[in-house]
Design an enzyme around this catalytic site. Structure first.
Site, PDB file in Angstrom:
ATOM      1  CG  HIS A 204      -0.340   0.320   2.543  1.00 30.33           C
ATOM      2  ND1 HIS A 204       0.274  -0.571   3.472  1.00 30.33           N
ATOM      3  CD2 HIS A 204      -0.146   1.503   3.213  1.00 30.33           C
ATOM      4  CE1 HIS A 204       0.900  -0.059   4.230  1.00 30.33           C
ATOM      5  NE2 HIS A 204       0.804   1.332   4.219  1.00 30.33           N
TER       6      HIS A 204
HETATM    7  C1  UD1 Z   1      -2.390   5.778   5.220  1.00 31.30           C
HETATM    8  C2  UD1 Z   1      -1.061   6.328   5.845  1.00 31.30           C
HETATM    9  C3  UD1 Z   1      -0.011   5.223   5.779  1.00 31.30           C
HETATM   10  C4  UD1 Z   1      -0.308   4.105   6.457  1.00 31.30           C
HETATM   11  C5  UD1 Z   1      -1.592   3.767   5.894  1.00 31.30           C
HETATM   12  C6  UD1 Z   1      -2.254   2.474   6.601  1.00 31.30           C
HETATM   13  C7  UD1 Z   1      -0.513   8.707   5.204  1.00 31.30           C
HETATM   14  C8  UD1 Z   1       0.214  10.008   4.756  1.00 31.30           C
HETATM   15  N1  UD1 Z   1      -0.499   7.557   4.923  1.00 31.30           N
HETATM   16  O1  UD1 Z   1      -1.851   5.351   3.829  1.00 31.30           O
HETATM   17  O2  UD1 Z   1       1.174   5.891   6.664  1.00 31.30           O
HETATM   18  O3  UD1 Z   1       0.568   3.125   6.334  1.00 31.30           O
HETATM   19  O4  UD1 Z   1      -2.560   4.552   5.883  1.00 31.30           O
HETATM   20  O5  UD1 Z   1      -3.053   1.777   5.901  1.00 31.30           O
HETATM   21  O6  UD1 Z   1      -1.252   9.037   6.246  1.00 31.30           O
HETATM   22  N2  UD1 Z   1      -9.243   4.766   0.474  1.00 31.30           N
HETATM   23  C9  UD1 Z   1     -10.347   4.237   0.397  1.00 31.30           C
HETATM   24  N3  UD1 Z   1     -10.855   4.224   1.491  1.00 31.30           N
HETATM   25  C10 UD1 Z   1     -10.457   4.258   2.671  1.00 31.30           C
HETATM   26  C11 UD1 Z   1      -9.198   4.911   2.910  1.00 31.30           C
HETATM   27  C12 UD1 Z   1      -8.383   5.062   1.590  1.00 31.30           C
HETATM   28  O7  UD1 Z   1     -10.640   4.061  -0.869  1.00 31.30           O
HETATM   29  O8  UD1 Z   1     -11.275   3.828   3.574  1.00 31.30           O
HETATM   30  C13 UD1 Z   1      -8.150   5.075  -0.852  1.00 31.30           C
HETATM   31  C14 UD1 Z   1      -8.478   6.458  -1.062  1.00 31.30           C
HETATM   32  O9  UD1 Z   1      -8.747   6.345  -2.761  1.00 31.30           O
HETATM   33  C15 UD1 Z   1      -7.251   7.333  -0.851  1.00 31.30           C
HETATM   34  C16 UD1 Z   1      -6.294   6.245  -0.747  1.00 31.30           C
HETATM   35  O10 UD1 Z   1      -6.873   5.178  -0.456  1.00 31.30           O
HETATM   36  O11 UD1 Z   1      -7.325   8.469  -1.565  1.00 31.30           O
HETATM   37  C17 UD1 Z   1      -5.114   6.579   0.093  1.00 31.30           C
HETATM   38  O12 UD1 Z   1      -5.451   6.863   1.609  1.00 31.30           O
HETATM   39  P1  UD1 Z   1      -4.784   7.467   2.341  1.00 31.30           P
HETATM   40  O13 UD1 Z   1      -5.420   7.477   3.875  1.00 31.30           O
HETATM   41  O14 UD1 Z   1      -4.377   8.802   2.142  1.00 31.30           O
HETATM   42  O15 UD1 Z   1      -3.429   6.964   2.562  1.00 31.30           O
HETATM   43  P2  UD1 Z   1      -3.090   5.266   2.732  1.00 31.30           P
HETATM   44  O16 UD1 Z   1      -2.405   4.618   1.518  1.00 31.30           O
HETATM   45  O17 UD1 Z   1      -4.172   4.535   3.252  1.00 31.30           O
HETATM   46  N1  UDP Z   2      -4.087  -5.246   8.455  1.00 33.98           N
HETATM   47  C1  UDP Z   2      -5.283  -5.619   8.540  1.00 33.98           C
HETATM   48  N2  UDP Z   2      -6.119  -6.237   7.350  1.00 33.98           N
HETATM   49  C2  UDP Z   2      -5.385  -6.048   6.398  1.00 33.98           C
HETATM   50  C3  UDP Z   2      -4.097  -5.483   6.109  1.00 33.98           C
HETATM   51  C4  UDP Z   2      -3.382  -5.163   7.272  1.00 33.98           C
HETATM   52  O1  UDP Z   2      -5.772  -5.915   9.523  1.00 33.98           O
HETATM   53  O2  UDP Z   2      -5.915  -6.156   5.195  1.00 33.98           O
HETATM   54  C5  UDP Z   2      -3.363  -5.009   9.730  1.00 33.98           C
HETATM   55  C6  UDP Z   2      -2.059  -5.561  10.269  1.00 33.98           C
HETATM   56  O3  UDP Z   2      -2.184  -6.642  10.541  1.00 33.98           O
HETATM   57  C7  UDP Z   2      -1.390  -4.502  10.702  1.00 33.98           C
HETATM   58  C8  UDP Z   2      -1.909  -3.218  10.145  1.00 33.98           C
HETATM   59  O4  UDP Z   2      -2.975  -3.646   9.649  1.00 33.98           O
HETATM   60  O5  UDP Z   2      -1.624  -4.744  12.215  1.00 33.98           O
HETATM   61  C9  UDP Z   2      -0.880  -2.615   9.448  1.00 33.98           C
HETATM   62  O6  UDP Z   2      -1.492  -1.519   8.716  1.00 33.98           O
HETATM   63  P1  UDP Z   2      -1.017  -1.144   7.348  1.00 33.98           P
HETATM   64  O7  UDP Z   2      -0.203  -2.184   6.598  1.00 33.98           O
HETATM   65  O8  UDP Z   2      -2.317  -0.347   6.712  1.00 33.98           O
HETATM   66  O9  UDP Z   2      -0.022   0.120   7.712  1.00 33.98           O
HETATM   67  P2  UDP Z   2       1.456   0.496   8.195  1.00 33.98           P
HETATM   68  O10 UDP Z   2       1.676  -0.431   9.433  1.00 33.98           O
HETATM   69  O11 UDP Z   2       2.290  -0.164   7.077  1.00 33.98           O
HETATM   70  O12 UDP Z   2       1.453   1.750   8.657  1.00 33.98           O
END
Ligand code: UD1
Ligand code: UDP
Length: 380
Positions: A204
């Site tokens: 991601h």
């Molecule tokens: C965010 C965090 C990242 C973390 C991740 C955990 C920032 C800059 N990044 O990244 O550090 O590792 O969360 O998963 O804060 N979207 C949906 N539905 C949702 C959420 C997101 O469709 O419920 C899609 C949207 O198109 C959005 C994109 O995912 O634009 C990215 O979401 P965003 O929260 O901006 O960043 P993450 O990649 O999720």
């Molecule tokens: N996780 C989850 N379901 C998923 C993917 C990740 O419950 O489909 C959990 C994972 O076990 C961990 C946390 O989400 O506890 C990690 O989040 P993510 O990878 O989104 O973000 P990061 O840790 O890189 O910030």
């Protein structure tokens, strides 16, 4: 004390749970959900799986460019903090919700606690690195998951109000793994995989999903691996795969993101984990599952150094080599503490509740490379 905890993204719900339980024994916690993650599979499922109390405030910010998303979080959070007037604000990790919480609290002179402080990738192209740098600079108390994080802060001149408490994500694994494992037979049967007979993948990171060559490289690596792959796909990644028209083969099961209990189950029974996630790298280590990290660097270099994690980037060849040859077997020292980080955090907050600006002072003793007679940059 009245404590406002700010959460917004998937890993923050997981990190919040053990801390919330420990704090609520003696404090009044107000939980604020920024709304950064909002799909049921990215938010609601975690509140259910973790028995996390419902948020007291939901700011409903949603997705957007960094500036707008962070700014809207700050505007709405400011109103909450004005109203609640907490004794401190807790942020965790490195998301935009972390950044918004840190900046808003600091501007209102509310003591700030950063959980998971001092993590560094030394890669400022990562939005998370910027968020961490700011949160650590502003925090009054820093709770670190490893000793190395303490050292990172020290190198930046942050030495007071810094505590190595261990990783609350390990607390979560300790608390939830038994319940998660009960799901294994039904879940694995539904997916048609055997314990130890599949790989688990997550992708991601912006650096991987926003660059078609890197994402294509990862998927080419997955396609070349002749072993079932279970791949819960983050919405951002699903969108990117569709946008770039990338292909997967049937042995790669692209499923919706799973809840925390299902994820722990899938991790615990995987033969190997392939990921660019910080949390999943850590969980692989806790559970003793070999981990290939789909990045060029990691905040968790300790796990690489002890031999349980390998950086393979996004080149299909390197991913294949990792799959073929990476077989860690050595000890796994307790780098991340003992699974009781949240209790330590609660105890430290009881013993020395932070004051705003307490540890912020002129650091006369630091030998910074100051140029005595620096010349003005010439005007062109
Ligand atoms: C965010 C965090 C990242 C973390 C991740 C955990 C920032 C800059 N990044 O990244 O550090 O590792 O969360 O998963 O804060 N979207 C949906 N539905 C949702 C959420 C997101 O469709 O419920 C899609 C949207 O198109 C959005 C994109 O995912 O634009 C990215 O979401 P965003 O929260 O901006 O960043 P993450 O990649 O999720
Ligand atoms: N996780 C989850 N379901 C998923 C993917 C990740 O419950 O489909 C959990 C994972 O076990 C961990 C946390 O989400 O506890 C990690 O989040 P993510 O990878 O989104 O973000 P990061 O840790 O890189 O910030």
């Amino acid at each position: 004390m009245k404590i406002v905890s700010v959460v917004g993204a998937r890993p923050e719900f997981i990190q919040a749970a053990p801390v919330s339980f420990a704090l609520r024994r003696e404090h009044h916690e107000v939980l604020v959900h920024t709304g950064q993650h909002y799909d049921d599979t990215m938010s609601r499922v975690f509140f259910e799986d973790l028995d996390l109390p419902a948020p007291d405030y939901h700011l409903g910010v949603g997705s957007g460019p960094h500036g707008r998303q962070t700014g809207e979080m700050m505007a709405r959070l400011e109103e909450v903090l004005w109203k609640e007037r907490p004794d401190l604000v807790i942020v965790r990790g490195d998301t935009n919700s972390t950044l918004a919480g840190a900046l808003t609290a600091a501007k209102l002179h509310i003591p700030l606690v950063h959980i998971e402080a001092g993590e560094r990738s030394f890669n400022k192209f990562m939005p998370e690195e910027i968020n961490r740098l700011v949160a650590d600079r502003l925090a009054d108390l820093h709770f670190c998951i490893t000793r190395r994080a303490v050292q990172h802060l020290a190198r930046e001149g942050i030495t007071e109000g810094v505590f190595f408490v261990g990783d609350v994500m390990l607390d979560a694994v300790r608390l939830y793994l038994p319940r998660a494992l009960e799901r294994a037979p039904a879940l694995l049967e539904r997916l048609g995989v055997e314990p130890g007979g599949y790989l688990l993948a997550t992708v991601h990171r912006a650096g991987n999903t926003d660059d078609p060559r890197r994402l294509a490289g990862i998927l080419a690596g997955f396609r070349a691996i002749p072993e079932p792959i279970v791949f819960p796909v983050h919405p951002r990644t699903r969108q990117a795969i569709a946008r770039y028209g990338l292909q997967v083969t049937p042995h790669i099961q692209m499923i919706e993101p799973v809840g925390y209990l299902d994820m722990l189950t899938l991790e615990a029974h995987a033969r190997m984990i392939l990921t660019d996630s910080g949390g999943v790298q850590r969980e692989a280590y806790f559970l003793g599952i070999p981990c290939l990290t789909l990045r060029e660097e990691t905040e968790l270099m300790e796990t690489v150094e002890v031999g349980w994690n390998r950086l393979v980037g996004t080149d299909p060849q390197r991913i294949m080599e990792g799959w073929r040859f990476f077989r860690p077997a050595g000890p796994r020292p307790p780098l991340f503490g003992d699974g009781h980080a949240a209790e330590r955090i609660a105890a430290l907050l009881r013993q020395s509740p932070p004051r705003f600006g307490q540890h912020y002072q002129r650091r006369e003793t630091l030998s910074l490379p100051v140029r005595e007679n620096a010349e003005l940059i010439p005007l062109s």
